[in-house]
Design a protein around this motif. Structure first.
Motif, PDB file in Angstrom:
ATOM      1  N   LEU A 117       0.818  -1.222   0.000  1.00 23.34           N
ATOM      2  CA  LEU A 117       0.000   0.000   0.000  1.00 23.34           C
ATOM      3  C   LEU A 117       0.848   1.266   0.000  1.00 23.34           C
ATOM      4  CD1 LEU A 117      -2.876  -0.900   2.518  1.00 23.34           C
ATOM      5  CD2 LEU A 117      -2.709  -1.377   0.088  1.00 23.34           C
ATOM      6  N   GLY A 118       2.171   1.096   0.117  1.00 19.88           N
ATOM      7  CA  GLY A 118       3.049   2.267   0.132  1.00 19.88           C
ATOM      8  C   GLY A 118       2.911   3.084   1.407  1.00 19.88           C
ATOM      9  N   LEU A 119       2.684   2.404   2.524  1.00 17.10           N
ATOM     10  CA  LEU A 119       2.507   3.085   3.810  1.00 17.10           C
ATOM     11  C   LEU A 119       3.664   2.759   4.744  1.00 17.10           C
ATOM     12  CD1 LEU A 119      -1.264   2.291   4.486  1.00 17.10           C
ATOM     13  CD2 LEU A 119      -0.326   4.431   3.583  1.00 17.10           C
ATOM     14  N   GLU A 120       3.985   3.717   5.617  1.00 15.58           N
ATOM     15  CA  GLU A 120       5.035   3.486   6.614  1.00 15.58           C
ATOM     16  C   GLU A 120       4.412   3.393   7.989  1.00 15.58           C
ATOM     17  OE1 GLU A 120       8.471   5.991   6.747  1.00 15.58           O
ATOM     18  OE2 GLU A 120       8.667   5.983   4.571  1.00 15.58           O
ATOM     19  N   ALA A 121       4.825   2.399   8.765  1.00 16.83           N
ATOM     20  CA  ALA A 121       4.382   2.266  10.152  1.00 16.83           C
ATOM     21  C   ALA A 121       5.425   1.460  10.900  1.00 16.83           C
ATOM     22  CB  ALA A 121       3.026   1.568  10.217  1.00 16.83           C
ATOM     23  N   ALA A 122       5.526   1.699  12.205  1.00 16.04           N
ATOM     24  CA  ALA A 122       6.394   0.877  13.052  1.00 16.04           C
ATOM     25  C   ALA A 122       5.637  -0.395  13.395  1.00 16.04           C
ATOM     26  CB  ALA A 122       6.749   1.649  14.311  1.00 16.04           C
ATOM     27  N   VAL A 123       6.314  -1.524  13.293  1.00 10.99           N
ATOM     28  CA  VAL A 123       5.699  -2.816  13.589  1.00 10.99           C
ATOM     29  C   VAL A 123       6.458  -3.428  14.762  1.00 10.99           C
ATOM     30  CG1 VAL A 123       5.230  -5.108  12.653  1.00 10.99           C
ATOM     31  CG2 VAL A 123       4.955  -3.105  11.198  1.00 10.99           C
ATOM     32  N   VAL A 124       5.757  -3.673  15.876  1.00  7.87           N
ATOM     33  CA  VAL A 124       6.412  -4.117  17.106  1.00  7.87           C
ATOM     34  C   VAL A 124       5.903  -5.493  17.520  1.00  7.87           C
ATOM     35  CG1 VAL A 124       6.845  -3.592  19.541  1.00  7.87           C
ATOM     36  CG2 VAL A 124       6.645  -1.716  17.882  1.00  7.87           C
ATOM     37  N   HIS A 125       6.854  -6.416  17.700  1.00  9.37           N
ATOM     38  CA  HIS A 125       6.511  -7.775  18.142  1.00  9.37           C
ATOM     39  C   HIS A 125       6.668  -7.836  19.659  1.00  9.37           C
ATOM     40  CE1 HIS A 125       7.635 -12.286  18.417  1.00  9.37           C
ATOM     41  NE2 HIS A 125       6.315 -12.138  18.454  1.00  9.37           N
ATOM     42  N   ALA A 126       5.550  -7.734  20.378  1.00  6.70           N
ATOM     43  CA  ALA A 126       5.582  -7.761  21.840  1.00  6.70           C
ATOM     44  C   ALA A 126       4.178  -7.982  22.376  1.00  6.70           C
ATOM     45  CB  ALA A 126       6.136  -6.446  22.389  1.00  6.70           C
ATOM     46  N   ARG A 127       4.108  -8.465  23.595  1.00  9.45           N
ATOM     47  CA  ARG A 127       2.838  -8.488  24.302  1.00  9.45           C
ATOM     48  C   ARG A 127       2.556  -7.067  24.790  1.00  9.45           C
ATOM     49  NH1 ARG A 127       1.194 -13.571  25.634  1.00  9.45           N
ATOM     50  NH2 ARG A 127      -0.062 -12.774  27.364  1.00  9.45           N
ATOM     51  N   ALA A 128       1.292  -6.747  24.978  1.00 12.84           N
ATOM     52  CA  ALA A 128       0.921  -5.381  25.353  1.00 12.84           C
ATOM     53  C   ALA A 128       1.609  -4.939  26.639  1.00 12.84           C
ATOM     54  CB  ALA A 128      -0.591  -5.272  25.499  1.00 12.84           C
ATOM     55  N   GLU A 129       1.626  -5.828  27.651  1.00 12.01           N
ATOM     56  CA  GLU A 129       2.199  -5.423  28.950  1.00 12.01           C
ATOM     57  C   GLU A 129       3.724  -5.266  28.858  1.00 12.01           C
ATOM     58  OE1 GLU A 129       1.793  -9.969  29.115  1.00 12.01           O
ATOM     59  OE2 GLU A 129       0.705  -8.263  28.262  1.00 12.01           O
ATOM     60  N   GLU A 130       4.365  -5.927  27.877  1.00  9.41           N
ATOM     61  CA  GLU A 130       5.803  -5.707  27.636  1.00  9.41           C
ATOM     62  C   GLU A 130       6.006  -4.356  26.960  1.00  9.41           C
ATOM     63  OE1 GLU A 130       6.612 -10.481  26.753  1.00  9.41           O
ATOM     64  OE2 GLU A 130       6.609  -9.037  25.104  1.00  9.41           O
ATOM     65  N   GLY A 131       5.180  -4.097  25.942  1.00  9.69           N
ATOM     66  CA  GLY A 131       5.275  -2.831  25.217  1.00  9.69           C
ATOM     67  C   GLY A 131       5.076  -1.632  26.123  1.00  9.69           C
ATOM     68  N   GLY A 132       4.156  -1.768  27.100  1.00 11.89           N
ATOM     69  CA  GLY A 132       3.863  -0.671  28.019  1.00 11.89           C
ATOM     70  C   GLY A 132       5.012  -0.311  28.930  1.00 11.89           C
ATOM     71  N   ARG A 133       6.042  -1.168  28.963  1.00  7.93           N
ATOM     72  CA  ARG A 133       7.237  -0.877  29.776  1.00  7.93           C
ATOM     73  C   ARG A 133       8.418  -0.417  28.908  1.00  7.93           C
ATOM     74  NH1 ARG A 133       7.186  -0.697  34.885  1.00  7.93           N
ATOM     75  NH2 ARG A 133       5.493  -1.720  35.974  1.00  7.93           N
ATOM     76  N   MET A 134       8.266  -0.469  27.600  1.00 10.30           N
ATOM     77  CA  MET A 134       9.365  -0.046  26.721  1.00 10.30           C
ATOM     78  C   MET A 134       9.440   1.484  26.687  1.00 10.30           C
ATOM     79  SD  MET A 134       8.825  -2.637  23.474  1.00 10.30           S
ATOM     80  CE  MET A 134       8.927  -4.414  23.656  1.00 10.30           C
ATOM     81  N   PRO A 135      10.613   2.065  26.971  1.00 13.79           N
ATOM     82  CA  PRO A 135      10.727   3.524  27.047  1.00 13.79           C
ATOM     83  C   PRO A 135      10.289   4.250  25.769  1.00 13.79           C
ATOM     84  CG  PRO A 135      12.717   2.474  27.892  1.00 13.79           C
ATOM     85  CD  PRO A 135      11.884   1.393  27.289  1.00 13.79           C
ATOM     86  N   ASN A 136      10.483   3.604  24.601  1.00 14.36           N
ATOM     87  CA  ASN A 136      10.110   4.267  23.344  1.00 14.36           C
ATOM     88  C   ASN A 136       8.607   4.195  23.072  1.00 14.36           C
ATOM     89  OD1 ASN A 136      10.433   1.451  22.934  1.00 14.36           O
ATOM     90  ND2 ASN A 136      10.547   1.755  20.722  1.00 14.36           N
ATOM     91  N   LEU A 137       7.865   3.422  23.887  1.00 15.58           N
ATOM     92  CA  LEU A 137       6.418   3.284  23.692  1.00 15.58           C
ATOM     93  C   LEU A 137       5.613   3.803  24.886  1.00 15.58           C
ATOM     94  CD1 LEU A 137       6.218  -0.355  22.209  1.00 15.58           C
ATOM     95  CD2 LEU A 137       6.291   1.793  20.942  1.00 15.58           C
ATOM     96  N   ARG A 138       6.142   3.678  26.071  1.00 17.63           N
ATOM     97  CA  ARG A 138       5.413   4.053  27.293  1.00 17.63           C
ATOM     98  C   ARG A 138       5.094   5.552  27.317  1.00 17.63           C
ATOM     99  NH1 ARG A 138       4.911   1.761  32.494  1.00 17.63           N
ATOM    100  NH2 ARG A 138       4.782   3.260  34.217  1.00 17.63           N
ATOM    101  N   ALA A 139       3.824   5.884  27.474  1.00 15.74           N
ATOM    102  CA  ALA A 139       3.354   7.281  27.569  1.00 15.74           C
ATOM    103  C   ALA A 139       3.772   8.130  26.367  1.00 15.74           C
ATOM    104  CB  ALA A 139       3.847   7.918  28.875  1.00 15.74           C
ATOM    105  N   GLN A 140       3.786   7.524  25.171  1.00 19.23           N
ATOM    106  CA  GLN A 140       4.278   8.219  23.978  1.00 19.23           C
ATOM    107  C   GLN A 140       3.199   8.586  22.965  1.00 19.23           C
ATOM    108  OE1 GLN A 140       7.614   9.192  23.500  1.00 19.23           O
ATOM    109  NE2 GLN A 140       7.647   8.591  25.644  1.00 19.23           N
ATOM    110  N   PHE A 141       1.958   8.198  23.169  1.00 19.22           N
ATOM    111  CA  PHE A 141       0.975   8.283  22.083  1.00 19.22           C
ATOM    112  C   PHE A 141      -0.220   9.175  22.396  1.00 19.22           C
ATOM    113  CE2 PHE A 141       3.362   4.414  21.518  1.00 19.22           C
ATOM    114  CZ  PHE A 141       3.621   4.392  20.152  1.00 19.22           C
ATOM    115  N   SER A 142      -0.655   9.893  21.355  1.00 16.32           N
ATOM    116  CA  SER A 142      -1.881  10.706  21.470  1.00 16.32           C
ATOM    117  C   SER A 142      -3.103   9.807  21.520  1.00 16.32           C
ATOM    118  CB  SER A 142      -2.061  11.638  20.263  1.00 16.32           C
ATOM    119  OG  SER A 142      -0.889  11.980  19.626  1.00 16.32           O
TER     120      SER A 142
END
Length: 236
Positions: A117-142
């Motif tokens: 589709l010619g789209l860019e997105a970050a693709v993250v392989h993790a469980r939600a509770e793991e992702g919520g502790r990653m500094p680049n993801l935790r409290a980062q989103f609108s």
């Protein structure tokens, strides 16, 4: 070659005030074809009739757009086959999208979709509770989205850690979310958030849906999210 859903999707979206360009309709057509092709090899969706895909996956996803003002970062938690994240990216290409899922084979499918589709997105392989502790993801989103992942009280601990201050969690639910909302009150409070509102809408064909909006008003306490087994065993 799958059925052409472009006109059908455009006509289905029009009553909701949603306009799609020819390019967007082309992207949705390609997305549907890839979904049905890959679904023969792996379990991505139980909905395989092209017009049903157009309404129950694509239109259902893009109806979130009116509730996504004032921010440009979105993480779709437990994204599965990419709903609602990828349809929202098609409609709003400037959106900074992150797709998170615990199954690598789903992410392989999503990378193929994004590429085609010619789209860019970050693709993250993790469980939600793991992702919520990653500094680049935790409290980062609108915005955080989740669709048919878990009951709302569990979902809050999985999803609210991704929200920045003032950010909104858009939880896609069935027709009657009131019981889930009542059960999630404590979780919403403990995670520094408040219930902002509940929207109800009906898809063409009569399927009822709701959208529960939860907003961050205080910083996230450092103890959350807990380990996945703990979240399941003793929900907030």
């Amino acid at each position: 070659m799958s059925e052409d859903i472009r006109n059908y999707l455009q006509e289905s979206a029009a009553p909701y005030g949603v306009e799609l360009s020819a390019g967007q309709l082309e992207q949705f057509q390609t997305y549907m074809e890839l979904l049905l092709e890959w679904n023969e090899k792996m379990n991505l969706t139980a909905i395989t009739e092209p017009k049903a895909v157009a309404v129950k996956h694509f239109l259902d996803s893009i109806l979130l757009l009116p509730y996504m003002e004032g921010g440009d970062t979105l993480i779709d938690v437990g994204t599965g086959a990419g709903f609602p994240g990828v349809p929202l990216k098609i409609m709003r290409p400037q959106l900074h999208l992150t797709l998170l899922d615990s199954l690598n084979k789903r992410l392989r499918f999503l990378k193929e979709v994004l590429g085609q589709l010619g789209l860019e997105a970050a693709v993250v392989h993790a469980r939600a509770e793991e992702g919520g502790r990653m500094p680049n993801l935790r409290a980062q989103f609108s915005f955080v989205t989740a669709r048919a992942v878990a009951p709302l009280n569990l979902l809050c601990e999985y999803c609210l850690p991704f929200l920045q201050m003032g950010g909104t969690f858009l939880a896609m639910k069935g027709p009657e979310p009131e019981e889930e909302i009542a059960a999630a009150k404590k979780a919403v409070y403990l995670l520094g958030c408040e219930l902002e509102g509940v929207e109800h809408f009906t898809l063409p064909g009569g399927d009822a849906r709701s959208l529960v909006r939860i907003r961050r008003i205080k910083p996230l306490p450092s103890i959350y999210p807990r380990h996945g087994a703990k979240i399941a065993k003793s929900p907030l």
